[in-house]
Design a protein around this motif. Sequence first.
Motif, PDB file in Angstrom:
ATOM      1  N   LEU A   3       0.822  -1.214   0.000  1.00 23.53           N
ATOM      2  CA  LEU A   3       0.000   0.000   0.000  1.00 23.53           C
ATOM      3  C   LEU A   3       0.857   1.265   0.000  1.00 23.53           C
ATOM      4  O   LEU A   3       0.485   2.272  -0.616  1.00 23.53           O
ATOM      5  CB  LEU A   3      -0.934   0.008   1.205  1.00 23.53           C
ATOM      6  CG  LEU A   3      -2.006  -1.100   1.232  1.00 23.53           C
ATOM      7  CD1 LEU A   3      -2.843  -0.988   2.499  1.00 23.53           C
ATOM      8  CD2 LEU A   3      -2.896  -1.026   0.003  1.00 23.53           C
ATOM      9  N   THR A   4       1.985   1.219   0.688  1.00 28.16           N
ATOM     10  CA  THR A   4       2.818   2.427   0.780  1.00 28.16           C
ATOM     11  C   THR A   4       3.547   2.741  -0.530  1.00 28.16           C
ATOM     12  O   THR A   4       4.173   3.796  -0.635  1.00 28.16           O
ATOM     13  CB  THR A   4       3.847   2.310   1.917  1.00 28.16           C
ATOM     14  OG1 THR A   4       4.599   1.103   1.756  1.00 28.16           O
ATOM     15  CG2 THR A   4       3.154   2.286   3.276  1.00 28.16           C
TER      16      THR A   4
ATOM     17  N   GLU B 291      -3.703  -5.842  -7.757  1.00 30.99           N
ATOM     18  CA  GLU B 291      -5.126  -5.977  -7.476  1.00 30.99           C
ATOM     19  C   GLU B 291      -5.477  -5.316  -6.144  1.00 30.99           C
ATOM     20  O   GLU B 291      -6.562  -4.765  -5.983  1.00 30.99           O
ATOM     21  CB  GLU B 291      -5.530  -7.445  -7.412  1.00 30.99           C
ATOM     22  CG  GLU B 291      -5.631  -8.148  -8.749  1.00 30.99           C
ATOM     23  CD  GLU B 291      -6.129  -9.571  -8.574  1.00 30.99           C
ATOM     24  OE1 GLU B 291      -6.599  -9.904  -7.470  1.00 30.99           O
ATOM     25  OE2 GLU B 291      -6.037 -10.346  -9.535  1.00 30.99           O
ATOM     26  N   LEU B 292      -4.543  -5.422  -5.189  1.00 28.31           N
ATOM     27  CA  LEU B 292      -4.803  -4.848  -3.868  1.00 28.31           C
ATOM     28  C   LEU B 292      -4.983  -3.340  -3.972  1.00 28.31           C
ATOM     29  O   LEU B 292      -5.923  -2.776  -3.405  1.00 28.31           O
ATOM     30  CB  LEU B 292      -3.660  -5.194  -2.913  1.00 28.31           C
ATOM     31  CG  LEU B 292      -3.780  -4.637  -1.491  1.00 28.31           C
ATOM     32  CD1 LEU B 292      -5.041  -5.150  -0.822  1.00 28.31           C
ATOM     33  CD2 LEU B 292      -2.549  -5.021  -0.677  1.00 28.31           C
TER      34      LEU B 292
ATOM     35  N   PRO C 267       1.395   6.729  -3.453  1.00 30.85           N
ATOM     36  CA  PRO C 267       1.440   7.976  -2.674  1.00 30.85           C
ATOM     37  C   PRO C 267       0.070   8.491  -2.263  1.00 30.85           C
ATOM     38  O   PRO C 267      -0.021   9.371  -1.397  1.00 30.85           O
ATOM     39  CB  PRO C 267       2.131   8.961  -3.631  1.00 30.85           C
ATOM     40  CG  PRO C 267       1.861   8.408  -4.999  1.00 30.85           C
ATOM     41  CD  PRO C 267       1.863   6.922  -4.828  1.00 30.85           C
ATOM     42  N   ASP C 268      -0.985   7.940  -2.841  1.00 26.11           N
ATOM     43  CA  ASP C 268      -2.340   8.381  -2.503  1.00 26.11           C
ATOM     44  C   ASP C 268      -2.981   7.521  -1.425  1.00 26.11           C
ATOM     45  O   ASP C 268      -4.159   7.705  -1.113  1.00 26.11           O
ATOM     46  CB  ASP C 268      -3.230   8.362  -3.752  1.00 26.11           C
ATOM     47  CG  ASP C 268      -2.791   9.380  -4.790  1.00 26.11           C
ATOM     48  OD1 ASP C 268      -2.336  10.470  -4.386  1.00 26.11           O
ATOM     49  OD2 ASP C 268      -2.885   9.080  -5.995  1.00 26.11           O
ATOM     50  N   VAL C 269      -2.232   6.577  -0.873  1.00 28.79           N
ATOM     51  CA  VAL C 269      -2.773   5.653   0.135  1.00 28.79           C
ATOM     52  C   VAL C 269      -1.965   5.774   1.424  1.00 28.79           C
ATOM     53  O   VAL C 269      -0.735   5.816   1.396  1.00 28.79           O
ATOM     54  CB  VAL C 269      -2.738   4.196  -0.371  1.00 28.79           C
ATOM     55  CG1 VAL C 269      -3.192   3.233   0.727  1.00 28.79           C
ATOM     56  CG2 VAL C 269      -3.615   4.034  -1.609  1.00 28.79           C
ATOM     57  N   GLU C 270      -2.663   5.820   2.549  1.00 24.46           N
ATOM     58  CA  GLU C 270      -2.016   5.888   3.859  1.00 24.46           C
ATOM     59  C   GLU C 270      -2.631   4.841   4.785  1.00 24.46           C
ATOM     60  O   GLU C 270      -3.861   4.787   4.936  1.00 24.46           O
ATOM     61  CB  GLU C 270      -2.205   7.271   4.475  1.00 24.46           C
ATOM     62  CG  GLU C 270      -1.628   7.418   5.875  1.00 24.46           C
ATOM     63  CD  GLU C 270      -1.975   8.739   6.532  1.00 24.46           C
ATOM     64  OE1 GLU C 270      -1.416   9.028   7.600  1.00 24.46           O
ATOM     65  OE2 GLU C 270      -2.820   9.476   5.968  1.00 24.46           O
ATOM     66  N   VAL C 271      -1.808   4.001   5.388  1.00 21.66           N
ATOM     67  CA  VAL C 271      -2.279   3.043   6.383  1.00 21.66           C
ATOM     68  C   VAL C 271      -2.359   3.761   7.722  1.00 21.66           C
ATOM     69  O   VAL C 271      -1.335   4.167   8.278  1.00 21.66           O
ATOM     70  CB  VAL C 271      -1.344   1.821   6.480  1.00 21.66           C
ATOM     71  CG1 VAL C 271      -1.826   0.865   7.578  1.00 21.66           C
ATOM     72  CG2 VAL C 271      -1.282   1.090   5.143  1.00 21.66           C
ATOM     73  N   VAL C 272      -3.562   3.941   8.235  1.00 22.62           N
ATOM     74  CA  VAL C 272      -3.749   4.726   9.458  1.00 22.62           C
ATOM     75  C   VAL C 272      -3.873   3.861  10.705  1.00 22.62           C
ATOM     76  O   VAL C 272      -3.783   4.359  11.824  1.00 22.62           O
ATOM     77  CB  VAL C 272      -4.977   5.646   9.338  1.00 22.62           C
ATOM     78  CG1 VAL C 272      -4.769   6.669   8.242  1.00 22.62           C
ATOM     79  CG2 VAL C 272      -6.250   4.842   9.094  1.00 22.62           C
ATOM     80  N   ALA C 273      -4.110   2.547  10.511  1.00 28.52           N
ATOM     81  CA  ALA C 273      -4.257   1.673  11.672  1.00 28.52           C
ATOM     82  C   ALA C 273      -4.099   0.223  11.257  1.00 28.52           C
ATOM     83  O   ALA C 273      -4.317  -0.133  10.092  1.00 28.52           O
ATOM     84  CB  ALA C 273      -5.628   1.878  12.326  1.00 28.52           C
ATOM     85  N   GLU C 274      -3.689  -0.608  12.242  1.00 32.47           N
ATOM     86  CA  GLU C 274      -3.592  -2.047  12.042  1.00 32.47           C
ATOM     87  C   GLU C 274      -4.294  -2.735  13.206  1.00 32.47           C
ATOM     88  O   GLU C 274      -4.425  -2.168  14.298  1.00 32.47           O
ATOM     89  CB  GLU C 274      -2.137  -2.502  11.966  1.00 32.47           C
ATOM     90  CG  GLU C 274      -1.371  -1.979  10.765  1.00 32.47           C
ATOM     91  CD  GLU C 274       0.039  -2.548  10.691  1.00 32.47           C
ATOM     92  OE1 GLU C 274       0.289  -3.596  11.333  1.00 32.47           O
ATOM     93  OE2 GLU C 274       0.891  -1.954  10.005  1.00 32.47           O
TER      94      GLU C 274
END
Length: 225
Positions: free
Chosen positions: A21-22, A110-111, A25-32
Amino acid sequence: MIRVLVADDEAMIRAGVRAILTTDPDVEVVAEAADGRAAVEAARRHRPDVALLDIRMPAVDGLAAAEELRRVAPSVAVLMLTTFGEDEYIDRALTGGAAGFRLKSGDPRELLAAVHAGADGAAFLSPKVARRVIAAYAGARTGRAAAARARIAVLTDRERDVLTLLAGGLSNAAIARRLFLVEGTVKAYVSAILARLRVRNRVQAALVAHEAGLTGDEPAGPAAR
C-alpha cells in the motif's frame, strides 16, 4: 489521500500489505489490528476510508467484523482479504456488506486497485472470485430473474440509468460524467436505489441488476430525456 485500516492476525501479512500500500502515494495506512474486535474499534477511532479485513482471525473473525462495521461505521468500505475462495465465504462476505473480496494469492496490483475502487464507492472482486459469483448467478438466473425484475420495477427511469452503470462497475464520479450529473446527485440516487431494492451495498445492487437483465444497453443521455 485514501486512509486504510489493515486487519490480519499475522504480523508478517500486515507488514506485507502495508508495504504494498505504501508504494502508492495516494494511500495511507492509518491503523492495524490483529483480530476482528480490534479492527472494529480501530475503525471507530480512525475512521478509515477502506478496511482490509482477513477472514480468519481470533476473537471476532473478519466476516463478523464486516457485519459490525456496516452498523457502526457504514461509510467505511470493507474489503475482505483472504487465502480462502470457498463459496461459503464469498456469499457471507457479500451478503454481510463487504464491497469486495480479494485473494491474498492475487497480483499485488489488485490490492491497490481494490483499495481505490472501495474508496471511490465502487466494488472489486478478484478474478477468481468474480468467476464464482458469475457462475452462481448464471445457474440461478432463471428462477431469480422474475423476482429481480419486480424489484427494479419500483425504480424511476433515472434510477435505472444509474443502476445500469453501477452494475457495470462505474464509480459515482464516472456515473456523474456519463449522465451529466453532479457527483452528489449520483450519491443520492445510489442511496435511494439501495433503499428501494432493500440491499446493503453496491455489489448486491449490481447482482440484482444482472439478474434482472438490466445491463448491456447504454443509458440515454439528457438529450434523449
